[in-house]
Scaffold this motif. Structure first.
Motif, PDB file in Angstrom:
ATOM      1  N   ASN A 227       0.855  -1.219   0.003  1.00 52.74           N
ATOM      2  CA  ASN A 227       0.148   0.045  -0.116  1.00 52.74           C
ATOM      3  C   ASN A 227       0.939   1.277   0.043  1.00 52.74           C
ATOM      4  N   PHE A 228       2.185   1.021  -0.131  1.00 49.22           N
ATOM      5  CA  PHE A 228       2.954   2.186   0.002  1.00 49.22           C
ATOM      6  C   PHE A 228       2.534   3.522  -0.904  1.00 49.22           C
ATOM      7  N   TRP A 229       2.297   3.553  -1.917  1.00 45.81           N
ATOM      8  CA  TRP A 229       1.941   4.504  -2.729  1.00 45.81           C
ATOM      9  C   TRP A 229       0.435   4.966  -2.140  1.00 45.81           C
ATOM     10  N   GLN A 230      -0.197   4.503  -1.581  1.00 47.17           N
ATOM     11  CA  GLN A 230      -1.613   4.935  -1.113  1.00 47.17           C
ATOM     12  C   GLN A 230      -1.322   5.692   0.238  1.00 47.17           C
ATOM     13  N   TRP A 231      -0.171   5.560   0.832  1.00 44.51           N
ATOM     14  CA  TRP A 231       0.050   5.940   2.247  1.00 44.51           C
ATOM     15  C   TRP A 231       0.404   7.578   1.812  1.00 44.51           C
ATOM     16  N   ASN A 232       0.133   8.356   2.956  1.00 44.32           N
ATOM     17  CA  ASN A 232       0.614   9.820   3.095  1.00 44.32           C
ATOM     18  C   ASN A 232       2.167   9.902   3.452  1.00 44.32           C
ATOM     19  N   GLU A 233       2.614  11.093   3.070  1.00 37.29           N
ATOM     20  CA  GLU A 233       4.135  11.138   3.067  1.00 37.29           C
ATOM     21  C   GLU A 233       4.905  10.733   4.179  1.00 37.29           C
ATOM     22  N   ALA A 234       4.255  11.082   5.317  1.00 37.38           N
ATOM     23  CA  ALA A 234       4.820  10.791   6.828  1.00 37.38           C
ATOM     24  C   ALA A 234       5.174   9.251   6.879  1.00 37.38           C
ATOM     25  N   ILE A 235       4.229   8.308   6.493  1.00 42.09           N
ATOM     26  CA  ILE A 235       4.360   6.896   6.623  1.00 42.09           C
ATOM     27  C   ILE A 235       5.363   6.488   5.772  1.00 42.09           C
ATOM     28  N   ARG A 236       5.340   7.104   4.797  1.00 43.38           N
ATOM     29  CA  ARG A 236       6.445   6.780   3.560  1.00 43.38           C
ATOM     30  C   ARG A 236       7.697   7.317   4.307  1.00 43.38           C
ATOM     31  N   TYR A 272      -0.913  -0.073  10.326  1.00 42.22           N
ATOM     32  CA  TYR A 272      -2.044  -0.055   9.390  1.00 42.22           C
ATOM     33  C   TYR A 272      -2.730   1.212   9.094  1.00 42.22           C
ATOM     34  N   PRO A 273      -2.022   2.368   8.463  1.00 42.55           N
ATOM     35  CA  PRO A 273      -2.573   3.671   8.404  1.00 42.55           C
ATOM     36  C   PRO A 273      -3.543   3.775   7.598  1.00 42.55           C
ATOM     37  N   GLY A 300       2.378  -2.138  28.824  1.00 41.00           N
ATOM     38  CA  GLY A 300       3.768  -1.264  28.687  1.00 41.00           C
ATOM     39  C   GLY A 300       3.910  -0.489  27.626  1.00 41.00           C
ATOM     40  N   GLY A 301       3.154  -0.846  26.411  1.00 40.94           N
ATOM     41  CA  GLY A 301       3.374  -0.424  25.237  1.00 40.94           C
ATOM     42  C   GLY A 301       2.357   0.759  24.640  1.00 40.94           C
ATOM     43  N   LYS A 302       2.094   0.992  23.438  1.00 38.70           N
ATOM     44  CA  LYS A 302       1.410   2.189  22.924  1.00 38.70           C
ATOM     45  C   LYS A 302       0.645   1.898  21.917  1.00 38.70           C
ATOM     46  N   ALA A 303      -0.695   2.229  21.740  1.00 40.49           N
ATOM     47  CA  ALA A 303      -1.468   2.234  20.520  1.00 40.49           C
ATOM     48  C   ALA A 303      -2.005   3.820  19.967  1.00 40.49           C
ATOM     49  N   SER A 304      -1.786   3.866  18.827  1.00 40.16           N
ATOM     50  CA  SER A 304      -1.999   5.423  18.238  1.00 40.16           C
ATOM     51  C   SER A 304      -2.631   5.395  17.113  1.00 40.16           C
ATOM     52  N   THR A 305      -3.459   6.427  16.743  1.00 40.87           N
ATOM     53  CA  THR A 305      -3.894   6.666  15.436  1.00 40.87           C
ATOM     54  C   THR A 305      -3.031   7.385  14.600  1.00 40.87           C
ATOM     55  N   GLY A 306      -1.893   7.863  15.070  1.00 38.51           N
ATOM     56  CA  GLY A 306      -0.898   8.601  14.659  1.00 38.51           C
ATOM     57  C   GLY A 306      -0.900   9.902  15.160  1.00 38.51           C
ATOM     58  N   THR A 307      -2.165  10.508  15.821  1.00 42.25           N
ATOM     59  CA  THR A 307      -2.365  11.716  16.238  1.00 42.25           C
ATOM     60  C   THR A 307      -2.933  11.717  17.567  1.00 42.25           C
ATOM     61  N   GLN A 308      -3.513  10.425  17.985  1.00 44.22           N
ATOM     62  CA  GLN A 308      -4.214  10.421  19.261  1.00 44.22           C
ATOM     63  C   GLN A 308      -4.238   8.791  19.671  1.00 44.22           C
ATOM     64  N   ASP A 309      -4.171   8.773  21.324  1.00 44.71           N
ATOM     65  CA  ASP A 309      -4.149   7.476  21.431  1.00 44.71           C
ATOM     66  C   ASP A 309      -5.476   6.628  21.082  1.00 44.71           C
ATOM     67  N   ILE A 310      -5.515   5.272  20.773  1.00 37.41           N
ATOM     68  CA  ILE A 310      -6.462   4.916  20.261  1.00 37.41           C
ATOM     69  C   ILE A 310      -7.683   4.663  21.467  1.00 37.41           C
ATOM     70  N   LEU A 311      -7.144   4.771  22.742  1.00 36.81           N
ATOM     71  CA  LEU A 311      -8.220   4.373  23.572  1.00 36.81           C
ATOM     72  C   LEU A 311      -8.853   5.772  24.067  1.00 36.81           C
ATOM     73  N   ASP A 312      -8.588   6.905  23.310  1.00 36.21           N
ATOM     74  CA  ASP A 312      -9.082   7.869  23.734  1.00 36.21           C
ATOM     75  C   ASP A 312      -9.915   8.333  22.425  1.00 36.21           C
ATOM     76  N   VAL A 313     -10.110   7.416  21.393  1.00 35.19           N
ATOM     77  CA  VAL A 313     -11.154   7.835  20.263  1.00 35.19           C
ATOM     78  C   VAL A 313     -12.423   7.282  20.682  1.00 35.19           C
ATOM     79  N   ILE A 325      -1.457   2.278  14.578  1.00 31.87           N
ATOM     80  CA  ILE A 325       0.252   2.063  14.989  1.00 31.87           C
ATOM     81  C   ILE A 325       0.098   1.701  16.438  1.00 31.87           C
ATOM     82  N   ILE A 326       0.753   0.478  16.495  1.00 33.53           N
ATOM     83  CA  ILE A 326       0.503  -0.131  17.746  1.00 33.53           C
ATOM     84  C   ILE A 326       1.835  -0.947  18.133  1.00 33.53           C
ATOM     85  N   GLY A 327       2.496  -0.954  19.402  1.00 27.97           N
ATOM     86  CA  GLY A 327       3.408  -1.869  19.550  1.00 27.97           C
ATOM     87  C   GLY A 327       4.362  -1.037  20.791  1.00 27.97           C
TER      88      GLY A 327
END
Ligand code: FBP
Length: 355
Positions: A227-236, A272-273, A300-313, A325-327
Motif C-alpha cells: 500500500n506504500f503509494w496509497q500512504w501519506n508522506e509521513a508513513i512513507r 495499518y495507516p 507497557g506499550g502504546k497504540a495510536s492513530t498517529g495523532t491520538q491514543d486509540i483508547l481516547d477515540v 500504529i501499535i506496539g
C-alpha cells in the motif's frame, strides 16, 4: 532430582495444570464478588468458543463445505468466508442461556445481536471479530479472534447501541485468541496481560505467562508495504527510514493477531495507516483496535492513530474504523515523530506559500 524434590515438583506441575482461565480471573479480582464471578464465567464462555473454532480450523481441510466463500458480502463490504460465519455463530451460541451477555456486536453483523433470555439481567456486551486474518483461513496460516467486554448501560430499547459509542477506556476486558501451532488466549481485565495455552489433552486453557511486558523497542516493523503509494508522506518517510537503518526487519503475516502477538513478546511496531482511498484506515475500532490497544497499554506499550491514543477515540458508529500504529512505546513514538515532522513541514510550507 532428589526424592524430597520430586513431590514439590509434582505439586508445582499440578498447581500449574490447575491454573485455568476462570480460576485466574477470580484470582485477579481477589474476591468472589458478583462482578468477579460474571467475568470469570464470561471468559470461560470465550474459552469454549476458542476451543470450538480451534477444533474446526484444525480439521477444516478434511471436511466438506467448511472452507471458501459463502458468496455473501458483509457490512464491511468484504466477501464473507464460511469460517467467518461458523465462528460468528459459535460466539453467539456459547452465550445463549448464560444470563451474562445481553448483546453481542460483531464484525460480521450490521446490527448488534440480542439474546433475549439474557436481557435485562445480562449486564455485559461482547464486541468481537470472530475471525481476524480471514485471508489466511483457506491456506492454513495463522488466524485469530479478538474480543472486548463492556458494561451494558441502559436498556438500549431502540437498539441503536449508542452506549457503545464511548472511548476504549470504558472496556472492562480485552483480548485475543491466536490459532497457530498451538491455540493461545491472551487477555487483560486492566490488571496486567496474561497468556494461556490450550492443552488439548485436558481441553483446558492453562496459564503460560503472567504480567507480560512488551519490550520498549524491537527490530520488527509489520505493515503491508504493497500500500506504500496509497500512504501519506509521513508513513512513507518512516518506511524509507527503516529501509535505510540497520536493526530493522519486516514481518507481516496477513493476520493482525499473529503480528501483534510477535510484537507483544519480541517488541516492534504494527502499522495499518489510513490510505488515500480509506483515510480512516481498514481496521475497526470497537472490536479490533480498541481491545488490542487495551492489552498493549497494560503491557507497557502504546497504540495510536498517529495523532491520538486509540483508547481516547470516541466512535461515531458501531463499525467505525481507525488507522493503527501499535506496539513498543519507542517504536510507536518514532512513527508519530515522522507524522509530527511532516505536519510541521507542511504548515511551514503553507505559511511560506501564503506570504
Ligand atoms: P479481517 O478481520 O476481515 O480479517 O481484517 C483484518 C485483517 O485481516 C488483519 O488481520 C490484517 O492485519 C489486515 O486485515 C490485512 O489487510 P491487508 O490484506 O490489506 O494487508
Amino acid at each position: 532430582m532428589t526424592n524430597q524434590q520430586q513431590p514439590v515438583a509434582q505439586e508445582h506441575a499440578l498447581d500449574r495444570d490447575c491454573k485455568t482461565l476462570s480460576r485466574h480471573v477470580l484470582e485477579q479480582f481477589q474476591s468472589f464478588s458478583a462482578e468477579a464471578q460474571d467475568l470469570s464465567a464470561i471468559m470461560n464462555r470465550i474459552a469454549l468458543a476458542a476451543k470450538l473454532i480451534s477444533r474446526r480450523l484444525s480439521r477444516a481441510g478434511l471436511m466438506a463445505g467448511v472452507l471458501g466463500f459463502t458468496g455473501e458480502v458483509n457490512v464491511q463490504g468484504e466477501s464473507v468466508k464460511k469460517m467467518d460465519v461458523y465462528a460468528n455463530e459459535v460466539f453467539i451460541s456459547v452465550f445463549k442461556q448464560s444470563g451474562l451477555v445481553c448483546r453481542l456486536a460483531s464484525e460480521e453483523l450490521e446490527e448488534p445481536y440480542y439474546i433475549p433470555e439474557n436481557c435485562p439481567i445480562g449486564r455485559y456486551t461482547l464486541l468481537y471479530d470472530p475471525i481476524d486474518g480471514s485471508s489466511n483461513v483457506d491456506i492454513n496460516l495463522n488466524v485469530g479472534s479478538i474480543f472486548s467486554i463492556r458494561q451494558q448501560e441502559g436498556n438500549d430499547i431502540d437498539g441503536e447501541a449508542r452506549d457503545l459509542l464511548q472511548d476504549g477506556r470504558n472496556q472492562i476486558a480485552g483480548g485475543y485468541i491466536l490459532y497457530g501451532p498451538s491455540t493461545i488466549l491472551v487477555y487483560s481485565i486492566g490488571n496486567g496481560v496474561h497468556s494461556f495455552i490450550l492443552d488439548p489433552s485436558l481441553g483446558e486453557f492453562i496459564l503460560s505467562q503472567e504480567n507480560i511486558q512488551i519490550p520498549k523497542h524491537g527490530p520488527v516493523y509489520s505493515t503491508n508495504e504493497g500500500n506504500f503509494w496509497q500512504w501519506n508522506e509521513a508513513i512513507r518517510d518512516y518506511t524509507r527510514y527503516v529501509h535505510r537503518h540497520e536493526g530493522y526487519t519486516a514481518r507481516y503475516s496477513g493476520a493482525l493477531v499473529g503480528d501483534l502477538h510477535r510484537i507483544l513478546l519480541q517488541g516492534g511496531v504494527f502499522i495499518y495507516p489510513g490510505t488515500v482511498k480509506k483515510p480512516e484506515g481498514k481496521l475497526r475500532l470497537l472490536y479490533e483496535t480498541a481491545p488490542l490497544a487495551f492489552l498493549v497499554e497494560q503491557a507497557g506499550g502504546k497504540a495510536s492513530t498517529g495523532t491520538q491514543d486509540i483508547l481516547d477515540v470516541v466512535p461515531e458508529k458501531l463499525h467505525a474504523r481507525t488507522p493503527l500504529i501499535i506496539g513498543s512505546k519507542e517504536d510507536v513514538d518514532l512513527v508519530e515523530s515522522f507524522i509530527q515532522d511532516r505536519a510541521r513541514r507542511d504548515s511551514d510550507e503553507a505559511v511560506v506559500a501564503g506570504s
